[in-house]
Write a protein that holds these residues in place. Structure first.
Motif, PDB file in Angstrom:
ATOM      1  N   TYR A 132     -20.344 -37.066 -28.332  1.00  0.00           N
ATOM      2  CA  TYR A 132     -19.745 -35.852 -28.889  1.00  0.00           C
ATOM      3  C   TYR A 132     -20.665 -35.226 -29.948  1.00  0.00           C
ATOM      4  N   LYS A 133     -21.313 -36.065 -30.738  1.00  0.00           N
ATOM      5  CA  LYS A 133     -22.221 -35.568 -31.780  1.00  0.00           C
ATOM      6  C   LYS A 133     -23.414 -34.814 -31.198  1.00  0.00           C
ATOM      7  N   THR A 134     -23.751 -35.086 -29.940  1.00  0.00           N
ATOM      8  CA  THR A 134     -24.884 -34.405 -29.310  1.00  0.00           C
ATOM      9  C   THR A 134     -24.471 -33.110 -28.619  1.00  0.00           C
ATOM     10  N   MET A 135     -23.166 -32.855 -28.532  1.00  0.00           N
ATOM     11  CA  MET A 135     -22.655 -31.741 -27.731  1.00  0.00           C
ATOM     12  C   MET A 135     -22.695 -30.404 -28.465  1.00  0.00           C
ATOM     13  N   SER A 136     -22.832 -29.370 -27.665  1.00  0.00           N
ATOM     14  CA  SER A 136     -22.714 -28.006 -28.180  1.00  0.00           C
ATOM     15  C   SER A 136     -21.234 -27.726 -28.452  1.00  0.00           C
ATOM     16  N   ASP A 137     -20.958 -26.628 -29.137  1.00  0.00           N
ATOM     17  CA  ASP A 137     -19.566 -26.264 -29.411  1.00  0.00           C
ATOM     18  C   ASP A 137     -18.770 -26.088 -28.122  1.00  0.00           C
ATOM     19  N   GLN A 138     -19.387 -25.487 -27.104  1.00  0.00           N
ATOM     20  CA  GLN A 138     -18.691 -25.306 -25.823  1.00  0.00           C
ATOM     21  C   GLN A 138     -18.390 -26.647 -25.164  1.00  0.00           C
ATOM     22  N   GLN A 139     -19.340 -27.552 -25.172  1.00  0.00           N
ATOM     23  CA  GLN A 139     -19.111 -28.874 -24.594  1.00  0.00           C
ATOM     24  C   GLN A 139     -17.996 -29.607 -25.351  1.00  0.00           C
ATOM     25  N   LYS A 140     -17.990 -29.459 -26.669  1.00  0.00           N
ATOM     26  CA  LYS A 140     -16.942 -30.093 -27.475  1.00  0.00           C
ATOM     27  C   LYS A 140     -15.571 -29.538 -27.125  1.00  0.00           C
ATOM     28  N   ARG A 141     -15.487 -28.233 -26.891  1.00  0.00           N
ATOM     29  CA  ARG A 141     -14.201 -27.636 -26.500  1.00  0.00           C
ATOM     30  C   ARG A 141     -13.714 -28.234 -25.183  1.00  0.00           C
ATOM     31  N   VAL A 142     -14.632 -28.406 -24.236  1.00  0.00           N
ATOM     32  CA  VAL A 142     -14.252 -29.000 -22.946  1.00  0.00           C
ATOM     33  C   VAL A 142     -13.774 -30.439 -23.154  1.00  0.00           C
ATOM     34  N   ALA A 143     -14.516 -31.208 -23.931  1.00  0.00           N
ATOM     35  CA  ALA A 143     -14.127 -32.602 -24.190  1.00  0.00           C
ATOM     36  C   ALA A 143     -12.782 -32.661 -24.904  1.00  0.00           C
ATOM     37  N   ASP A 144     -12.599 -31.807 -25.895  1.00  0.00           N
ATOM     38  CA  ASP A 144     -11.325 -31.787 -26.629  1.00  0.00           C
ATOM     39  C   ASP A 144     -10.167 -31.484 -25.688  1.00  0.00           C
ATOM     40  N   GLU A 145     -10.367 -30.540 -24.799  1.00  0.00           N
ATOM     41  CA  GLU A 145      -9.319 -30.178 -23.848  1.00  0.00           C
ATOM     42  C   GLU A 145      -9.047 -31.326 -22.877  1.00  0.00           C
ATOM     43  N   MET A 146     -10.098 -31.923 -22.349  1.00  0.00           N
ATOM     44  CA  MET A 146      -9.916 -32.979 -21.345  1.00  0.00           C
ATOM     45  C   MET A 146      -9.277 -34.231 -21.943  1.00  0.00           C
ATOM     46  N   PHE A 147      -9.692 -34.633 -23.121  1.00  0.00           N
ATOM     47  CA  PHE A 147      -9.172 -35.862 -23.696  1.00  0.00           C
ATOM     48  C   PHE A 147      -7.876 -35.637 -24.469  1.00  0.00           C
ATOM     49  N   GLY A 148      -7.555 -34.416 -24.807  1.00  0.00           N
ATOM     50  CA  GLY A 148      -6.340 -34.153 -25.567  1.00  0.00           C
ATOM     51  C   GLY A 148      -5.181 -33.633 -24.760  1.00  0.00           C
ATOM     52  N   ARG A 149      -5.413 -33.263 -23.522  1.00  0.00           N
ATOM     53  CA  ARG A 149      -4.368 -32.591 -22.749  1.00  0.00           C
ATOM     54  C   ARG A 149      -3.145 -33.450 -22.497  1.00  0.00           C
ATOM     55  N   HIS A 150      -3.291 -34.741 -22.275  1.00  0.00           N
ATOM     56  CA  HIS A 150      -2.136 -35.585 -21.991  1.00  0.00           C
ATOM     57  C   HIS A 150      -1.228 -35.680 -23.213  1.00  0.00           C
ATOM     58  N   ALA A 151      -1.811 -35.832 -24.378  1.00  0.00           N
ATOM     59  CA  ALA A 151      -1.001 -35.921 -25.592  1.00  0.00           C
ATOM     60  C   ALA A 151      -0.276 -34.601 -25.851  1.00  0.00           C
ATOM     61  N   ARG A 152      -0.945 -33.476 -25.611  1.00  0.00           N
ATOM     62  CA  ARG A 152      -0.295 -32.182 -25.827  1.00  0.00           C
ATOM     63  C   ARG A 152       0.841 -31.973 -24.836  1.00  0.00           C
TER      64      ARG A 152
END
Length: 162
Positions: A132-152
């Motif tokens: 995650y620390k190596t990711m661009s802001d866009q990549q982070k948004r994708v990761a946040d969405e993919m890993f957070g969607r079940h909890a939301r």
């Protein structure tokens, strides 16, 4: 810890286990049964656990748009994902027992799966953080969405902007 807190903790672990398992092993919409030329293609349910994990790794790699510079961090992340085959073995073990399990056996299975999933997540979080620390802001948004969607979806995580 009170009895109520123990039940709540077991319930939370069970929920985390189920959601994590679904996230890692559920077939993607792209793998759902489709008809082509009148023939149905099989779903990932017929695939081996290893093949399902590899498929998930490929999908995440594409979704995250991993760059060559990010490959070392990505490879560490993917390797931990591959190590989670024990979870699939547990699921197979308890599916074979099927409806013949007693209530105690079913709860013990949930505890065992929750513990295995928690151990896996303890290994996955540091390598995901490094990636995650190596990711661009866009990549982070994708990761946040993919890993957070079940909890939301379950109403357990705040929605963006809250």
């Amino acid at each position: 810890m009170t009895h109520r807190h123990c039940i709540s903790a077991v319930s939370a672990l069970t929920t985390a286990c189920v959601l994590g398992f679904v996230f890692l092993f559920a077939p993607s919409p792209a793998l759902a049964k489709t008809k082509q030329d009148g023939n149905e293609k099989s779903t990932s349910a017929s695939q081996t656990p290893e093949a399902r994990i590899e498929e998930r790794i490929v999908r995440l790699h594409k979704a995250f748009l991993i760059t060559p510079e990010q490959e070392p961090a990505w490879n560490a992340f993917a390797q931990v994902m591959r190590s989670n085959i024990a979870m699939s073995a547990l699921q197979d073990k308890y599916q074979q027992k099927g409806p013949g399990m007693t209530a105690g056996e079913a709860l013990a299975a949930q505890v065992e799966m929750a513990e295995e999933h928690a151990n896996y997540l303890r290994k996955l979080v540091p390598v995901l953080d490094a990636l995650y620390k190596t990711m661009s802001d866009q990549q982070k948004r994708v990761a946040d969405e993919m890993f957070g969607r079940h909890a939301r979806k379950e109403g357990k995580a705040p929605k963006k902007g809250k």
